[in-house]
Design a protein around this motif. Structure first.
Motif, PDB file in Angstrom:
ATOM      1  N   PHE A   1     -52.660 -66.001  -0.152  1.00  0.00           N
ATOM      2  CA  PHE A   1     -53.002 -67.285   0.443  1.00  0.00           C
ATOM      3  C   PHE A   1     -54.350 -67.775  -0.077  1.00  0.00           C
ATOM      4  O   PHE A   1     -54.634 -68.957  -0.063  1.00  0.00           O
ATOM      5  CB  PHE A   1     -52.968 -67.209   1.959  1.00  0.00           C
TER       6      PHE A   1
ATOM      7  N   ASP B   1     -48.539 -67.149  -3.416  1.00  0.00           N
ATOM      8  CA  ASP B   1     -48.197 -66.542  -2.131  1.00  0.00           C
ATOM      9  C   ASP B   1     -46.718 -66.182  -1.998  1.00  0.00           C
ATOM     10  O   ASP B   1     -46.361 -65.071  -1.657  1.00  0.00           O
ATOM     11  CB  ASP B   1     -48.629 -67.459  -0.978  1.00  0.00           C
ATOM     12  N   PHE B   2     -45.827 -67.155  -2.296  1.00  0.00           N
ATOM     13  CA  PHE B   2     -44.426 -66.849  -2.031  1.00  0.00           C
ATOM     14  C   PHE B   2     -43.888 -65.822  -3.018  1.00  0.00           C
ATOM     15  O   PHE B   2     -43.000 -65.053  -2.693  1.00  0.00           O
ATOM     16  CB  PHE B   2     -43.580 -68.126  -2.015  1.00  0.00           C
ATOM     17  N   ARG B   3     -44.469 -65.772  -4.226  1.00  0.00           N
ATOM     18  CA  ARG B   3     -43.997 -64.787  -5.203  1.00  0.00           C
ATOM     19  C   ARG B   3     -44.424 -63.382  -4.802  1.00  0.00           C
ATOM     20  O   ARG B   3     -43.739 -62.414  -5.085  1.00  0.00           O
ATOM     21  CB  ARG B   3     -44.523 -65.106  -6.592  1.00  0.00           C
TER      22      ARG B   3
ATOM     23  N   ALA C   1     -44.517 -62.260  -1.780  1.00  0.00           N
ATOM     24  CA  ALA C   1     -43.516 -61.800  -0.825  1.00  0.00           C
ATOM     25  C   ALA C   1     -42.189 -61.530  -1.519  1.00  0.00           C
ATOM     26  O   ALA C   1     -41.492 -60.567  -1.223  1.00  0.00           O
ATOM     27  CB  ALA C   1     -43.345 -62.843   0.283  1.00  0.00           C
ATOM     28  N   LYS C   2     -41.846 -62.402  -2.484  1.00  0.00           N
ATOM     29  CA  LYS C   2     -40.528 -62.326  -3.091  1.00  0.00           C
ATOM     30  C   LYS C   2     -40.440 -61.204  -4.117  1.00  0.00           C
ATOM     31  O   LYS C   2     -39.510 -60.399  -4.097  1.00  0.00           O
ATOM     32  CB  LYS C   2     -40.242 -63.676  -3.761  1.00  0.00           C
TER      33      LYS C   2
ATOM     34  N   VAL D   1     -55.114 -69.914   7.851  1.00  0.00           N
ATOM     35  CA  VAL D   1     -53.979 -69.004   7.890  1.00  0.00           C
ATOM     36  C   VAL D   1     -54.186 -68.018   9.030  1.00  0.00           C
ATOM     37  O   VAL D   1     -55.261 -67.495   9.177  1.00  0.00           O
ATOM     38  CB  VAL D   1     -53.841 -68.264   6.543  1.00  0.00           C
TER      39      VAL D   1
ATOM     40  N   ARG E   1     -43.860 -69.472   3.308  1.00  0.00           N
ATOM     41  CA  ARG E   1     -44.382 -68.902   2.076  1.00  0.00           C
ATOM     42  C   ARG E   1     -44.587 -67.395   2.225  1.00  0.00           C
ATOM     43  O   ARG E   1     -44.354 -66.634   1.304  1.00  0.00           O
ATOM     44  CB  ARG E   1     -45.695 -69.589   1.694  1.00  0.00           C
ATOM     45  N   ALA E   2     -45.012 -66.980   3.424  1.00  0.00           N
ATOM     46  CA  ALA E   2     -45.217 -65.557   3.643  1.00  0.00           C
ATOM     47  C   ALA E   2     -43.893 -64.793   3.585  1.00  0.00           C
ATOM     48  O   ALA E   2     -43.872 -63.587   3.399  1.00  0.00           O
ATOM     49  CB  ALA E   2     -45.891 -65.326   4.989  1.00  0.00           C
ATOM     50  N   LEU E   3     -42.778 -65.517   3.760  1.00  0.00           N
ATOM     51  CA  LEU E   3     -41.477 -64.851   3.702  1.00  0.00           C
ATOM     52  C   LEU E   3     -40.859 -64.952   2.313  1.00  0.00           C
ATOM     53  O   LEU E   3     -39.689 -64.640   2.128  1.00  0.00           O
ATOM     54  CB  LEU E   3     -40.532 -65.458   4.735  1.00  0.00           C
ATOM     55  N   GLY E   4     -41.643 -65.432   1.345  1.00  0.00           N
ATOM     56  CA  GLY E   4     -41.144 -65.457  -0.030  1.00  0.00           C
ATOM     57  C   GLY E   4     -40.293 -66.670  -0.346  1.00  0.00           C
ATOM     58  O   GLY E   4     -39.546 -66.661  -1.318  1.00  0.00           O
ATOM     59  N   ILE E   5     -40.377 -67.721   0.471  1.00  0.00           N
ATOM     60  CA  ILE E   5     -39.600 -68.929   0.189  1.00  0.00           C
ATOM     61  C   ILE E   5     -40.424 -69.851  -0.705  1.00  0.00           C
ATOM     62  O   ILE E   5     -41.581 -70.158  -0.384  1.00  0.00           O
ATOM     63  CB  ILE E   5     -39.222 -69.644   1.499  1.00  0.00           C
TER      64      ILE E   5
END
Lengths: 276, 305, 441
Positions: free
Chosen positions: A55, A80-82, A84-85, B305, C312-316
């Motif tokens: 973040f 950020d999303f990568r 997690a992914k 956040v 975003r924290a869940l990878g979306i």
């Protein structure tokens, strides 16, 4: 980096304008262990979390995540999303961030977004209703159901997340993070606002997650939780690391006591006794 | 070069008018967080009231132009301010703690009401007035005969804008009302707890915004010599664009954005094509926002956040 | 806030007639000042360009009197009802009833809609109106994907409607392409523009996105007006071919549909065909939306509306998720635009103003964001109501604007204030709209 290390933070620095929130912080979190990050308010713990989970973009330093198969991922280079992914790092938030208008079950389904997207052929196959998607969705519901059972919310599955009690929301957020099937779970003050009974249940849940093989990185103020479940503790103050070690070592560390005492005597006393 | 200087003057004058309207948008946005879609129509109403007051004053035989201007300015500011106040009471206050989109749609509805109210009340035809303020100065005459003109009305528009901005800045930074306004902008609940009359402060925000829009309406009337019931829409969108361009919520930003839009429009018309001047203004808005997502002077949004 | 308003209620109730008269008097004075110049004086440009004016003090007096009387009536109503706010005007039992009826209302409405051409076969006016309503139902459903589900505020939806209409209009008049080839193309082109606009601007939040979409809508309209070589400018595109029944023209000719079926030709055939065409398009929109909601992409849209950071924290990937919502909405807008062009046979920039965007947005919000049935009902109420006031002519938009304000005060969350979950274990429970977020984008 040794075999046992899942996350290594190396000389992490984060500046906001002229303010240095984190300076040259280095620590490591071991695989399948619970590592706690503690320190007085404003020590920079959440900033470290935000850097790890993408973040914030760190001003300097390196954050390495190593997977079971030996793959190493430089987190500071990912969005950020990568993180997690691709890197399989999941997190919760200090102020609960559920999807309040969606049911508990839906919250856990959203967490499985990436897997389900692939199964639905990036929507196109799912739209025409291929059976493989139906099966994938069933598996996703099964996983979600499983987690709802583990956090004792199975009977509330179809209630809006916003309608759940505070403690239930905390657990649901952890379950949601776990539904992304992470390698590393980052929890930002999971025990905040919980009563003693709920804290005990939380400790139990976290220990069970660890024994299932997920590594945990934890920020926590509730020392009863930290001391009870942590394998390793890193203590921060004013953006730098002041101590680390086992719970017992940290508890006896003069610098740690000074850091807590230095901020507020009563708070320090209360904290060390294991209150909140 | 002369042509450029002339366009610069024209652009600054137009930009001053946009800036005055933009301040109303940005103030309301700053304090209640809504786009007051009816604000462009408030500007139009201000123009109409100025026009009607002019007519009356002239027909009663008043000839001293400074007196006429002063009376028209005060009357249109006062009545338009009352429009702003009434609209807030009727259409926005009941929705203050409602969902985000409700006040916005209420404002769009109010904008339709005002546009059509003035169409019904004053007819659809364009209303011209004879030029009141004549004359001007020739600043420079080049060899090929091109002259740079600075008309008296242009001077008046810019001077009025500067004076109003000075008063307005003083109001916001030095008075009790300004302090209340800034407090409400930060945190309405806390401001209320500390004894700020939030309702009154918000009402005053609308009143001041409407009064400034009325001045803009008067300037527009004098500068272009006409008003019509539909002029609020385009001017409103441009002024809102200006407010966003400058960074919505920022008062100097609104003025800066207004000047920027005025200059872009004028130069585009002068050097490229008149038809695409609005396209240019809107395109530049989009480009600026892509690179500076909170406008030129807006505070960067830090995501908690 | 509630406490203070409650207090004033009490004082109001006990205040009685003097208070009533005082309020009405103050309101009348305010009205007098507001209307004094705008109503009391009427200006008009004479034939020589000279401005003249005349007074209308009679109108002014009656208007002020009306405000005086109206204030008394409103105040009395308020005291009678309890003054706790307009929302309480509808008792909870009625609200629950609405959601109960909702289950049976949708199928009933659909059956009725299917039968409209049969029932009103000889009433051309009603058929035309029904087609108009269905066009807005479709537009509403399309925009609902963007605003209602994904929580992105789009004030320039009409741009995609215009892209669709001009795509068909220009391809058909210049190259003679048939409606059935152009329809998907119109959708694809609109979606393409949606992506083109969306890609740079979707990281903007809240009202910045709103103003950029509004600007985009204006840009498209201004380009249409000014690019005269291509679009015919303000004169528009005329002579757009009518749709055929998959190649068979619906006209009086020997290869017309009527001749092939061996029935006598009537101009109503085409209207009925258009009716079923837009109904099919609208139902397609509805079907796709309902299906998408149950797919991961639809859940991600709603999650995005609820909390973008958590997504975003869940990878979306929030950017592509927003883009797909934008493109999907735009595509439906494009379909509706192509239909509009073929129905009218003529399109001009006047049909694609900001007012259209505002109207469609009003339909979505009034419908209760995210509710398909609500949007359909809202379109019926808005467009139908708008037609009812046709006789009012210039007053029509005035009444329409007032209605928008009053409806928002009455039901800020729209007609259907519940969200249906997309998946359930034991029982699907409607979620109160108080919990559902609106999104920030």
């Amino acid at each position: 980096m040794s075999e046992e290390t899942i996350l290594s933070v190396d000389r992490l620095t984060m500046r906001f304008g002229g303010i240095v929130a984190v300076q040259d912080l280095s620590f490591a979190a071991e695989r399948k262990k619970i590592t706690a990050l503690i320190g007085p308010n404003g020590a920079g713990k959440t900033t470290v979390f935000n850097c790890i989970t993408g973040f914030y973009k760190p001003t300097g330093g390196a954050i390495r995540l190593s997977h079971d198969d030996g793959r190493q991922i430089a987190l500071e280079r990912l969005n950020d999303f990568r993180i997690a992914k691709l890197a399989k790092v999941a997190r919760t938030f200090q102020n609960i961030r559920l999807f309040p208008g969606m049911t508990a079950l839906e919250n856990l389904m959203v967490a499985q977004h990436n897997a389900l997207m692939r199964a639905s052929g990036f929507t196109l196959l799912g739209l025409i209703g291929v059976p493989t998607y139906g099966e994938a969705e069933k598996r996703a519901i099964a996983l979600a159901t499983d987690w709802l059972r583990r956090i004792k919310l199975l009977d509330r599955a179809d209630d809006a997340a916003g309608n759940l009690a505070y403690g239930d929301q905390r657990r649901l957020e952890i379950a949601r993070a776990m539904c992304t099937e992470p390698a590393l779970l980052c929890l930002d003050e999971p025990a905040a606002g919980l009563n003693a009974r709920e804290s005990a249940a939380l400790s139990e849940l976290l220990l069970s997650i660890r024994s299932d093989g997920t590594s945990i990185l934890l920020i926590e103020h509730d020392m009863s939780v930290v001391m009870e479940i942590s394998d390793h503790i890193v203590v921060m103050d004013h953006g730098v690391k002041i101590a680390q070690g086992t719970p017992q070592e940290v508890r006896d560390d003069a610098k740690v006591i000074a850091a807590y005492l230095g901020t507020d005597e009563e708070e320090a006393a209360a904290v060390m006794e294991g209150g909140t | 070069m002369d042509y450029f200087a002339q366009q610069l003057i024209n652009g600054l004058v137009l930009g001053s008018i946009y800036g005055l309207i933009a301040i109303g948008y940005t103030m309301v946005y700053g304090i209640v967080g809504m786009i007051n879609f009816a604000h462009g129509d408030i500007f139009m109403i201000g123009g109409f009231i100025a026009l009607i007051t002019f007519l009356i004053l002239i027909s009663v035989g008043l000839t001293a132009i400074p007196v006429i201007l002063l009376v028209v300015l005060l009357v249109s500011m006062a009545i338009t301010a009352l429009y702003g106040w009434t609209i807030e009471r009727i259409a926005y206050r009941p929705l203050r703690h409602s969902f985000r989109l409700a006040p916005m749609l209420s404002a769009i509805g109010m904008s339709f009401v005002l546009t059509n109210y003035s169409q019904v009340a004053q007819g659809a035809r364009v209303k011209p007035i004879p030029p009141f303020i004549k004359g001007g100065y020739t600043l420079h005459e080049s060899a090929n005969g091109f002259v740079i003109q600075l008309s008296n009305i242009q001077i008046m528009v810019v001077l009025t804008t500067i004076v109003l901005l000075a008063i307005f800045t003083w109001l916001v930074s030095r008075t009790r009302l300004g302090r209340d306004m800034r407090a409400c902008e930060q945190d309405q609940t806390m401001a209320a707890l500390l004894g700020v009359d939030v309702d009154r402060t918000i009402s005053m925000t609308f009143v001041i915004g409407a009064a400034l829009a009325a001045v803009a309406g008067l300037m527009y009337l004098l500068y272009y010599g006409l008003v019509d019931f539909f002029m609020g829409f385009v001017a409103g969108i441009k002024a809102f664009t200006a407010a966003v361009l400058g960074g919505i919520g920022s008062l100097p930003g609104a003025m800066l954005g207004g000047l920027a839009i005025g200059l872009i429009e004028t130069f585009w018309s002068a050097y490229f094509s008149v038809e695409y001047k609005d396209v240019a203004a809107f395109s530049i808005l989009i480009v600026v926002l892509i690179f500076m997502p909170t406008g030129l002077l807006g505070r960067p949004e830090v995501e908690k956040v | 806030m509630t406490a203070t308003s409650h207090e004033t209620t009490k004082t109001r109730r006990s205040a009685g007639i003097p208070f009533l008269l005082k309020t009405a008097f103050i309101n009348a004075v305010i009205a007098l000042v507001l209307f004094s110049l705008m109503i009391g004086i009427r200006t008009e440009a004479g034939s020589d360009g000279q401005l003249t004016y005349w007074t209308r003090f009679g109108d002014l007096a009656s208007l002020v009197a009306a405000v005086f009387g109206g204030s008394i009536v409103i105040e009395l109503l308020r005291q009678w009802i309890g003054a706790t706010g307009a929302e309480k005007l509808v008792p909870a039992s009625v609200q629950n009833g609405v959601s109960f009826i909702g289950r049976y209302l949708a199928p009933a409405l659909l059956i009725f809609t299917l039968l409209v051409p049969v029932i009103f076969y000889n009433q051309r006016y009603i058929l035309d109106l029904a087609i108009l309503v269905l066009t807005y139902v479709m537009l509403g459903w399309g925009l609902n994907v963007v605003v209602g589900l994904a929580g992105l505020l789009d004030l320039g939806y009409v741009a995609f409607y215009a892209v669709g209409a001009y795509s068909y209009g220009l391809l058909a008049t210049n190259f003679g392409w048939s409606f059935w080839v152009c329809l998907p193309l119109a959708g694809i082109l609109a979606a393409f523009w949606g992506v083109l606009l969306g890609f740079p601007v979707l990281r903007l939040r809240g009202d910045y996105l709103a103003i950029v979409t509004l600007a985009f809508g204006e840009i498209i309209r201004l380009v249409i007006i000014n690019w005269q070589d291509l679009t015919g400018g303000p004169n528009g595109v005329s002579g757009i071919p009518r749709p055929s029944f998959f190649g068979i023209p619906i006209d009086n000719s020997d290869d017309g549909l009527a001749a092939k079926l061996g029935i006598e030709y009537s101009p109503t055939h085409r209207i009925v065909f258009l009716f079923y065409l837009i109904l099919a398009l609208a139902l397609l929109t509805n079907w796709v939306t309902i299906r998408l909601r149950r797919l991961p992409i639809g859940r991600a849209w709603e999650a995005l509306r609820e909390d973008e950071v958590a997504c975003r924290a869940l990878g979306i990937n929030t950017t592509t998720t927003k883009l797909t919502a934008f493109a999907t909405g735009a595509m439906f807008g494009g379909f509706a635009g192509a239909f509009f062009a073929t129905r009218q046979g003529f399109i001009s920039p006047e049909s694609f103003t900001f007012q259209e965007s505002a109207l469609v947005l009003a339909i979505v919000v009034l419908g209760g964001m995210g509710s398909q049935l609500g949007v359909a009902l809202a379109a019926l109420a808005m467009i139908g109501g708008f037609e009812l006031f046709r006789s009012l002519e210039t007053y029509r938009m005035l009444v329409f604007g007032m209605a928008m304000v009053l409806i928002m005060i009455w039901r800020p969350r729209g007609l259907i204030g519940h969200r249906a979950p997309t998946v359930y274990l034991t029982k699907a429970q409607a979620i109160s709209s108080d919990l559902v977020k609106e999104g920030h984008g």
